[in-house]
Structure formats: C-alpha cells, structure tokens
Scaffold this motif. Structure first.
Motif, mmCIF file in Angstrom:
data_model
loop_
_atom_site.group_PDB
_atom_site.id
_atom_site.type_symbol
_atom_site.label_atom_id
_atom_site.label_comp_id
_atom_site.label_asym_id
_atom_site.label_seq_id
_atom_site.Cartn_x
_atom_site.Cartn_y
_atom_site.Cartn_z
ATOM 1 N N UNK A 1 -0.252 -24.406 38.619
ATOM 2 C CA UNK A 1 -1.062 -23.366 39.274
ATOM 3 C C UNK A 1 -0.203 -22.367 40.058
ATOM 4 N N UNK A 2 0.902 -22.865 40.604
ATOM 5 C CA UNK A 2 1.763 -21.996 41.413
ATOM 6 C C UNK A 2 2.776 -21.213 40.602
ATOM 7 N N UNK A 3 2.732 -21.323 39.300
ATOM 8 C CA UNK A 3 3.648 -20.553 38.427
ATOM 9 C C UNK A 3 2.841 -19.978 37.277
ATOM 10 N N UNK A 4 1.742 -19.358 37.600
ATOM 11 C CA UNK A 4 0.772 -18.954 36.569
ATOM 12 C C UNK A 4 1.260 -17.711 35.818
ATOM 13 N N UNK A 5 1.072 -17.658 34.503
ATOM 14 C CA UNK A 5 1.524 -16.477 33.753
ATOM 15 C C UNK A 5 0.858 -15.199 34.267
ATOM 16 N N UNK A 6 1.657 -14.134 34.348
ATOM 17 C CA UNK A 6 1.136 -12.889 34.919
ATOM 18 C C UNK A 6 0.040 -12.251 34.090
ATOM 19 N N UNK A 7 0.077 -12.495 32.816
ATOM 20 C CA UNK A 7 -0.959 -11.894 31.966
ATOM 21 C C UNK A 7 -2.253 -12.693 31.961
ATOM 22 N N UNK A 8 -2.312 -13.779 32.711
ATOM 23 C CA UNK A 8 -3.500 -14.635 32.687
ATOM 24 C C UNK A 8 -3.480 -15.552 31.471
ATOM 25 N N UNK A 9 -4.425 -16.458 31.443
ATOM 26 C CA UNK A 9 -4.506 -17.419 30.336
ATOM 27 C C UNK A 9 -5.945 -17.422 29.836
ATOM 28 N N UNK A 10 -6.114 -17.344 28.540
ATOM 29 C CA UNK A 10 -7.458 -17.402 27.963
ATOM 30 C C UNK A 10 -7.682 -18.802 27.391
ATOM 31 N N UNK A 11 -8.560 -19.556 28.044
ATOM 32 C CA UNK A 11 -8.811 -20.933 27.602
ATOM 33 C C UNK A 11 -9.999 -21.023 26.631
ATOM 34 N N UNK A 12 -10.507 -19.885 26.220
ATOM 35 C CA UNK A 12 -11.697 -19.894 25.356
ATOM 36 C C UNK A 12 -11.487 -20.810 24.153
ATOM 37 N N UNK A 13 -12.442 -21.705 23.957
ATOM 38 C CA UNK A 13 -12.411 -22.583 22.779
ATOM 39 C C UNK A 13 -11.435 -23.740 22.901
ATOM 40 N N UNK A 14 -10.745 -23.844 24.046
ATOM 41 C CA UNK A 14 -9.729 -24.901 24.158
ATOM 42 C C UNK A 14 -10.235 -26.132 24.900
ATOM 43 N N UNK A 15 -9.582 -27.250 24.601
ATOM 44 C CA UNK A 15 -9.793 -28.462 25.398
ATOM 45 C C UNK A 15 -8.677 -28.473 26.448
ATOM 46 N N UNK A 16 -9.085 -28.494 27.703
ATOM 47 C CA UNK A 16 -8.107 -28.308 28.785
ATOM 48 C C UNK A 16 -8.117 -29.534 29.699
ATOM 49 N N UNK A 17 -6.923 -29.936 30.132
ATOM 50 C CA UNK A 17 -6.802 -30.967 31.171
ATOM 51 C C UNK A 17 -6.367 -30.299 32.456
#
Ligand code: N01
Length: 535
Positions: A169-185
C-alpha cells in the motif's frame, strides 16, 4: 516520471535534510529563515513523502484537513481551500506541492537521491554524507524520513514465487491499479487495508482478506466541508491551533473529563453513540479513563463490537472481525464502509491468527493447507515504524559507532530529537517524541521550529557541536517508558512497540502527551538547552 529540478552543484552545506515530506519542507523553510544553507535529499521522484508514496485506493488522512496542515503562514492557512472533512491523498499532495511553490522550496530539494550513509567526523566537526548521486558534507544532519515510511513486507515463504502482481500500500503504482475482473488478496487489516478494502471490493471479481488481528474502526462520516465550518475556523485559525495543541494528541478530539466507570451504562452508551455519529479518532476521548483503565476501556471496546455485530450479517464473520485487544492500544482506524464490505458476496475473510500464512505460492496464498488462488496480492502489512527509515541509512556517530549498534536494544533519544554520541544529528518526530501519537503536521512543525531555534542559538553563542548528555537521555528514555506504563498502550502487539516486525526490540517508541512534551521542549530551550552538551 518527473526528473529532479536543477539544484546547485554545491557540496558543502550548513545543514542536510533527508526527506521532502511535510517534515523536510517545513524544516527547509525554517532553516532558510535563520540564514542556514541547506540541501534536502529525497529518494522519490517527487516531494510529499507519505503522500507521494501512499496512492492506494481510498488513501486519505484521518485527522481533519483543517488541522492536518501547516500553521507557519497565516496567509497560507487563509488561502488554501480544503474540500472535504478528511482530505484525499491527491488533495494533500496538491497542498504540499503548492507549499513548495509558494515558498520557493524546490531549488534546494534534490529528488531521486537516496542517502546511503552519514558518518560524523570528530576531526572536522561535520557529517560526511554519501548519496546515490555523490557525496556532500554538512555541519548538521536532519533526518526528516518519516515514522511510517519503511515498508514492511513479511518474509512469507515463497513470497517471490507468486506469478501475479504484488503491491504494498505504501509503494502504490502512480498510474493506479485496475482490479476489474481479478481475484485479489489483501494481507493485513490495519488503517491502509481498512481504507482500501471497500474500494478494492467494489472493483475486484473476488476479494479475500487475510486477517491476523482485527482492528477497531470508527466511521469517518466524511463529507464536503461546510463553508460555515471553514469560516468559523478561519476567523480564528490561531486560536483553533492553540486550543488543539492543548489536547493530549494535539488534535481537536473533544475531551470529556468524565470517567466511563463513574457513568451508568445507559449514559455511557449515549456518549459512545454520539461519538460514533460524529465519527473519527475522537471516539477514543469519549471518556477520560479509556486509555488508563482496562475496565473502562472494555466498555468502549464492547460498544464497537456491538456495532460490528449489527453491521455484519454473518455472525461468524462478525465474530472474526471483532477485536479482543483493548481499544486504542493499536492505532485506531477510521473507515468508510469497512465492516459492511464483508456483507458483499464477493468478499471473504480468512483468519490467520491461529494458522498463519504458510506460504505465498505461484497461484496464491496458502493457509492451513488450503491454497487461496488469486491474481494479485496487496500487502497492507505496514511499516518498520519509527526506526526503520533511520536505520536504513548507515549512520555513524562519534568514534565511528553505528546508530544500529547504539539502538540494538531499542531506540534511545533525548526528547526524540537527538541521540547521545551523534553530535549535530537531529531527528524530526523521532522515537521518544509524540510523533505518531500526535497530529503529525503540527508535531513536525513544532520540531522544525525547535531545531531551527536551537541552531540559531548555537550560532549566536559560537557553539559548534550539540549532543545530548547521556544522563539526560537516560532520564528521558525512562520517562517515556514510565508514561507509557501508566496507560493501556503497551498491552498489545502494536507497531508502537515494534511488535509487527520479527526480531525488533520491544520498546514503546512514541511519547504520550503532546502538550506536556511541548512544554518540556520549551523549558529545555529556555534553560539554555539543558541536558545537551554544547561545545
Ligand atoms: O499498517 P499496520 P498500515 N501475517 O501496521 C498485518 C498510519 N496510516 O499501513 O496487527 C499476517 O497498521 C498486521 O497484523 P497484526 C496509521 O498510523 C494512517 O495499515 O500485526 N498479517 C496488520 O493487520 C497506521 O496505524 C492512515 O497482527 C500481517 C497489518 O498487516 C499506520 O500508518 C492511513 C503480518 C498492518 O497494519 C500503519 O498502517 C494508513 C503477517 N506476517 C496508514 N504482518 C490515515 O491517515 C503484518 N500483518 C488514514
């Protein structure tokens, strides 16, 4: 990616400041004010510190924006318009950028430059500082590296074998992350997780949350700032700041001097309900004894657990989400829709308190022999708090002694600003100062002011070297512990104690009580920097 602005080729400074977040910027401004030449080195490709790096979904402060801001310029306070009760990360970063431009700070800030080592030369009375982009020297070294900046990603077996994407969380990509359709932990359930989980859940196909310790969380009730609220504060900003500085946490958490244990249950619940409806960290000051008496604390803890049971429909999930430790002992969280997120059909909770995460596998996270398959893992696993960023630099003081060696059994400082044997080294919001138990922006400003005043004093009195006397430091370390032991804070495994990082010495690091602390700093200065050896 932005490149570092042109800074002068100079290599000898009065002061070097490490870090260009809230602390580094105000320090630079104050150093200029006393005519001190300074260079700020910043690892990132932009200024902002925490607010440059923490771009995870939902990142925002949980101190109200009208307070989470500098007070050194009345004009700045007046002109800046916060839009929400709790500002988002982009808004806070815009504010920091505005401050840098308004006060022309950038010309002394060198970006993309990690400081690797700083060695004190007894012979020369200067710090020799090695950066990734060349060496410099300075009479004073000021660490403005932040309390929560050294990311902690536990060494889970197989951590690097995961085939999908991983994030901290403290090194998050600057362009953001799109989790649409993903299984996330998401691993972890502290403040960062609690802010990001509701938003990740809205986007992801499925979200699995791995929880070792449930957190207490109070609703934010975030909203656009009402013009009338802004008008009232701005009509007497100085008074607002002064009153807040008198609160134990240096923030406007309305105090209540009544004791929970001397209040009947109906009235107690009325007060808790009122605080719950107001929202935010001020819940912890609902009664005066909550942080001092476990039985009092339990009344607040049980109120929050009852809220969790009322919000979360599945009783088994509600039970898992209900913290057992005393409330406030770990950092209280503030959320928007966190507990309700667990009512979503695409969210599941895995309790890893008794069966820890066994391994990260190429396909996911394995717990108790069960592999939870995911496409992405978010490590919301926090920080090597308060000492991590300082010890990441090879700091060596008088006689070549390393800071790591000196702090092997835990950090030792005088007032949290200096550590004996490391002359002319200052730390902003170091261990032994209120720092993380205060509203951080006023806390860094108080330190920057104190350090600048101290440097002006030493200049006016022909002093070359300032170093705490070991006896003063020992007394301060004892005092920090004594105060902590009067409270419930040391009673659980929190990052305040270093308990989240395996092998880290268990020492309560922040000083509890902002007003007492400020008074002590002022007294020390008024007595000619009592407890410091000046030569
Ligand atoms: O980090 P944390 P954070 N296996 O340390 C878990 C400030 N902040 O980034 O509690 C499984 O709080 C760990 O579990 P446990 C604020 O001061 C402010 O969330 O150690 N889990 C915990 O749940 C905050 O307190 C804002 O048992 C593991 C989580 O990871 C501080 O930053 C927003 C694990 C880490 O939580 C840090 O917050 C965000 C393991 N091996 C942050 N190791 C605002 O202003 C760790 N965990 C709103």
């Amino acid at each position: 990616m932005a490149t570092a602005p042109a800074v002068s080729a100079k290599t000898d400074f009065d002061a070097v400041v490490v870090g260009a977040g809230f602390a580094g910027l105000v320090m630079l401004h104050r150093l200029r004010g006393i005519g001190t030449t300074a260079r700020v080195f910043e690892t990132g490709s932009g200024i902002g510190g925490t607010w440059f790096w923490n771009r995870y979904p939902g990142a925002r402060c949980d101190i109200e924006s009208l307070e989470y801001s500098y007070q050194f310029s009345e004009e700045l306070q007046w002109e800046w318009e916060w839009t929400e009760r709790y500002a988002t990360q982009p808004e806070i970063l815009r504010y920091i950028e505005h401050v840098a431009d308004r006060f022309d700070l950038r010309r002394d800030i060198q970006l993309d430059t990690r400081v690797r080592a700083a060695h004190w030369s007894d012979a020369e009375g200067r710090w020799k500082i090695a950066t990734e982009r060349g060496d410099v020297t300075a009479r004073f070294l000021i660490m403005a590296t932040g309390c929560l900046s050294s990311a902690n990603i536990p060494a889970f077996p197989g951590r690097d074998s995961f085939a999908g994407k991983t994030y901290h969380t403290g090194r998050w990509p600057h362009g953001g992350v799109d989790f649409t359709g993903q299984r996330v932990a998401v691993i972890g359930t502290g403040s960062s997780a609690i802010q990001s989980i509701p938003l990740i859940a809205e986007q992801a196909a499925h979200l699995t949350v791995f929880q070792r310790t449930p957190s207490y969380s109070i609703p934010a009730h975030n909203a656009p700032l009402a013009p009338e609220t802004v008008r009232v504060v701005k009509s007497d900003y100085a008074g607002f700041r002064q009153r807040n500085a008198q609160q134990p946490f240096g923030a406007n958490f309305p105090p209540n001097m009544v004791l929970a244990l001397q209040t009947d249950a109906t009235e107690r619940d009325r007060v808790y309900e009122q605080r719950w409806q107001i929202g935010g960290l001020g819940f912890i000051t609902s009664f005066a004894d909550l942080l001092f008496d476990r039985n009092a604390n339990e009344t607040a803890a049980e109120f929050v657990r009852a809220k969790i049971r009322a919000i979360v429909r599945d009783p088994a999930v509600a039970e898992k989400l209900s913290p057992k430790q005393v409330i406030g002992c770990k950092r209280l969280c503030v959320d928007t829709g966190y507990f309700a997120t667990f009512n979503r059909p695409n969210v599941s909770l895995v309790d890893v308190s008794e069966t820890p995460i066994e391994a990260i596998t190429p396909r996911g996270v394995r717990v108790a022999g069960v592999e939870h398959e995911v496409d992405a893992i978010v490590f919301a696993t926090g920080y090597d708090a308060m000492t991590g960023a300082l010890l990441a630099v090879d700091i060596r003081g008088s006689g070549g002694r390393t800071l790591r060696e000196k702090w092997a059994a835990g950090p030792r400082t005088y007032l949290g600003v200096q550590t004996a044997g490391f002359p002319n080294l200052f730390v902003i919001t170091g261990p032994g100062s209120p720092s993380v138990l205060a509203n951080m922006v006023p806390a860094v400003e108080q330190h920057a002011n104190w350090i600048a005043d101290c440097l002006a004093y030493r200049r006016d009195h022909g002093i070359a070297r300032i170093d705490p006397q070991p006896a003063a430091e020992d007394a301060w370390v004892g005092h920090v512990n004594d105060v902590a032991n009067l409270t419930v804070f040391p009673s659980c495994n929190s990052w305040y104690l270093g308990a989240n990082v395996p092998g880290k010495p268990r020492v309560f690091m922040p000083y509890i009580g902002f007003p007492t602390y400020v008074a002590k700093c002022d007294e020390v200065a008024a007595k000619g920097y009592e407890g410091f050896a000046l030569s």
